[in-house]
Design a protein around this motif. Structure first.
Motif, PDB file in Angstrom:
ATOM      1  N   HIS A  51       0.782  -1.361  -0.062  1.00  0.00           N
ATOM      2  CA  HIS A  51      -0.059  -0.006  -0.016  1.00  0.00           C
ATOM      3  C   HIS A  51       0.820   1.402  -0.042  1.00  0.00           C
ATOM      4  N   GLY A  52       1.872   1.370   0.341  1.00  0.00           N
ATOM      5  CA  GLY A  52       3.003   2.389   0.680  1.00  0.00           C
ATOM      6  C   GLY A  52       2.605   3.226   1.581  1.00  0.00           C
ATOM      7  N   LEU A  53       1.710   2.844   2.451  1.00  0.00           N
ATOM      8  CA  LEU A  53       1.237   3.790   3.830  1.00  0.00           C
ATOM      9  C   LEU A  53       2.273   3.890   4.961  1.00  0.00           C
ATOM     10  N   ASN A  54       3.021   2.668   5.035  1.00  0.00           N
ATOM     11  CA  ASN A  54       3.667   2.559   6.337  1.00  0.00           C
ATOM     12  C   ASN A  54       5.476   2.708   5.686  1.00  0.00           C
ATOM     13  N   TRP A  60       8.376  -5.383   5.027  1.00  0.00           N
ATOM     14  CA  TRP A  60       7.435  -6.439   5.090  1.00  0.00           C
ATOM     15  C   TRP A  60       7.343  -7.093   3.646  1.00  0.00           C
ATOM     16  N   VAL A  61       7.614  -6.501   2.650  1.00  0.00           N
ATOM     17  CA  VAL A  61       7.875  -7.357   1.398  1.00  0.00           C
ATOM     18  C   VAL A  61       9.088  -8.180   1.450  1.00  0.00           C
ATOM     19  N   ASN A  79       2.038  -3.208  -6.103  1.00  0.00           N
ATOM     20  CA  ASN A  79       1.985  -2.024  -5.713  1.00  0.00           C
ATOM     21  C   ASN A  79       0.612  -1.206  -5.886  1.00  0.00           C
ATOM     22  N   VAL A  80      -0.161  -0.707  -5.004  1.00  0.00           N
ATOM     23  CA  VAL A  80      -1.528   0.206  -5.249  1.00  0.00           C
ATOM     24  C   VAL A  80      -1.293   1.382  -4.673  1.00  0.00           C
ATOM     25  N   GLN A  81      -1.933   2.189  -5.245  1.00  0.00           N
ATOM     26  CA  GLN A  81      -2.206   3.797  -4.784  1.00  0.00           C
ATOM     27  C   GLN A  81      -3.601   3.820  -3.918  1.00  0.00           C
ATOM     28  N   VAL A  82      -3.383   4.539  -2.652  1.00  0.00           N
ATOM     29  CA  VAL A  82      -4.488   4.490  -1.820  1.00  0.00           C
ATOM     30  C   VAL A  82      -4.759   6.135  -1.703  1.00  0.00           C
ATOM     31  N   ASP A 177       2.058  -5.081  12.546  1.00  0.00           N
ATOM     32  CA  ASP A 177       1.896  -3.614  12.075  1.00  0.00           C
ATOM     33  C   ASP A 177       1.473  -2.688  12.929  1.00  0.00           C
ATOM     34  N   ASP A 178       2.599  -1.637  13.408  1.00  0.00           N
ATOM     35  CA  ASP A 178       2.443  -0.798  14.368  1.00  0.00           C
ATOM     36  C   ASP A 178       1.003   0.005  14.379  1.00  0.00           C
ATOM     37  N   SER A 179       0.500   0.339  13.053  1.00  0.00           N
ATOM     38  CA  SER A 179      -0.634   1.222  12.857  1.00  0.00           C
ATOM     39  C   SER A 179      -1.948   0.352  13.292  1.00  0.00           C
ATOM     40  N   ASN A 180      -1.679  -1.056  13.523  1.00  0.00           N
ATOM     41  CA  ASN A 180      -2.895  -1.546  14.235  1.00  0.00           C
ATOM     42  C   ASN A 180      -3.152  -1.020  15.827  1.00  0.00           C
ATOM     43  N   GLN A 181      -2.178  -0.544  16.370  1.00  0.00           N
ATOM     44  CA  GLN A 181      -2.448   0.204  17.476  1.00  0.00           C
ATOM     45  C   GLN A 181      -3.014   1.662  17.414  1.00  0.00           C
ATOM     46  N   ASP A 182      -3.108   2.325  16.346  1.00  0.00           N
ATOM     47  CA  ASP A 182      -3.682   3.381  16.315  1.00  0.00           C
ATOM     48  C   ASP A 182      -5.276   3.467  16.402  1.00  0.00           C
ATOM     49  N   THR A 183      -5.642   3.909  17.529  1.00  0.00           N
ATOM     50  CA  THR A 183      -7.285   3.714  17.724  1.00  0.00           C
ATOM     51  C   THR A 183      -7.991   4.671  17.250  1.00  0.00           C
TER      52      THR A 183
END
Length: 433
Positions: A51-54, A60-61, A79-82, A177-183
């Motif tokens: 996703h290219g977001l992190n 990860w790849v 690769n995708v654009q979000v 994925d550290d973003s999983n902790q972002d509430t």
């Protein structure tokens, strides 16, 4: 899940594509399939969506590539654009993922994703938050047909704790994925703050919500079966929906049929308000109007007492494309296709010396087309030929200088008449939509 249970879930499937993020869930699923492959032969591939977001996405790849190499599984990285401006990052990322799956799955493959029981619970609660009806509350089925392929979710009856136990016993490694902790994200908020409290009070809450989702799914399936005949009678070969037949129906029945018409086109289910707008603003607009309602990347339009579900395209109305006489074909913009000079096609006269050949997508004034008496305004010509407004906007018009010669495959003007003389044959090769 035991391997025999997994074997039962994939029964009849010999070519599998696993959505592999590198996280716990997809790691366990892929590992179980690798183990099962040792007992029975089947084709197994994995796909990783970048996703290219992190900032850690590249690592990860690398992790996924190393793991798949160790397990001898072919891996495709996409690769995708979000763009989260319209629907938010979560929804946009999911849409980008599933678009990539559709584009890269091979004929005969089944897609496997690793959602589990806790994910199912989160999905149902999110649907409640949105005010969804039975279709939304049905959450995720363990098997569904998604266009040309089958989508399987073999872990839906397993809790995350059960997956963690498998991973520990097999000494698997996975990505956190550290973003999983972002509430700030709704799903993470439920996962981190709400579901632990619900599980502490009611230990079987996730299983109970899964049963509720299954019951809602059964009700939706029953409605599908009961309304299938009516829906089939309402839809023509182009997938358009008859308006007049819907008019005398109750609002509830009409809305149910509209939802299933949208599902028929694989569209995202609109809100109750959006369904009302489809009927009031598009279906019931005045007869001479050209209404359109945008729904994400699609739009609903009306033509001759029918509703159409259409993909949105960039406007080409003002484009003028030169076509050198030395070129045998011309590629058109916006996935319209291409024009070719061929042995067969629409016959037109050849351009004279000094006549520049171009393609445009609009014309002004009156024209005399072959086979019709007298001249008519271009809008009247389109109407008489039964061409909907959105097709008029994407139909290439062949010009010599400022003279309209033809709309290949549709009509030829008097100025383009070959008059039994050798000329050109123009073939419009349209792209599939």
């Amino acid at each position: 899940m035991s391997l025999p249970d997994l074997q039962q879930h994939i029964a009849g499937q010999t070519h599998l594509l696993v959505a592999y993020s590198g996280g716990l869930d997809s790691t366990v699923l892929l590992h179980q399939l690798v183990c099962l492959r040792q007992q029975q032969p089947f084709s197994l591939r994995a796909i990783h969506i970048h996703h290219g977001l992190n900032p850690l996405a590249e690592s990860w790849v690398a992790h996924c590539q190393q793991q798949c190499a160790r397990w001898q599984v072919e891996l495709e990285v996409v690769n995708v654009q979000v763009d989260g401006r319209e629907k938010g990052i979560e929804a946009a990322a999911r849409e980008a993922r599933y678009r990539a799956f559709r584009q890269h799955i091979q004929p005969g493959e089944a897609l496997l994703t690793a959602q589990h029981l806790d994910d199912q619970c989160e999905t149902l609660l999110l649907a409640l938050k949105r005010g969804s009806g039975p279709a939304g509350l049905a959450a995720m089925p363990d098997k569904m047909h998604a266009g040309a392929y089958v989508h399987l979710r073999p872990l839906l009856r397993q809790t995350r704790a059960q997956l963690e136990l498998w991973a520990a016993e097999q000494q698997l490694s996975w990505i956190e994925d550290d973003s999983n902790q972002d509430t700030r994200y709704d799903r993470n908020f439920l996962r981190q703050q709400i579901l632990p409290q619900l599980a502490a009070r009611w230990p079987h809450f996730a299983q109970a919500t899964a049963r509720s989702a299954a019951l809602c799914g059964e009700q939706e399936q029953l409605l599908d079966e009961l309304l299938a005949e009516s829906l089939h009678a309402l839809i023509d070969k182009q997938g358009a929906l008859a308006i007049q037949t819907l008019e005398p129906m109750s609002a509830v029945r009409r809305a149910a049929l509209l939802r299933r018409w949208i599902a028929h086109h694989h569209g995202l289910m609109p809100s109750r308000d959006a369904l009302s707008r489809i009927w009031q603003e598009v279906a019931c607009s005045r007869e001479d109007a050209e209404p359109r309602l945008q729904l994400g990347n699609f739009e609903v339009r009306r033509f001759r007492d029918r509703l159409y579900w259409l993909a949105r395209h960039p406007s080409v109305r003002d484009q003028i494309i030169d076509w050198p006489v030395t070129a045998s074909f011309l590629t058109l913009p916006a996935k319209i296709g291409r024009l070719e000079r061929a042995d067969k096609g629409t016959p037109v006269r050849a351009p004279q010396a000094g006549e520049a050949v171009s393609v445009r997508f609009q014309a002004q004034g009156k024209f005399h087309i072959l086979g019709r008496a007298g001249s008519r305004p271009i809008k009247k010509i389109w109407q008489e030929l039964g061409i909907p407004p959105w097709q008029r906007e994407r139909t290439p018009l062949l010009f010599y200088g400022d003279r309209l010669i033809a709309a290949p495959g549709v009509f030829v003007t008097r100025e383009g008449d070959p008059k039994q003389q050798p000329g050109w044959h123009i073939c419009w090769q349209q792209e599939e939509q």
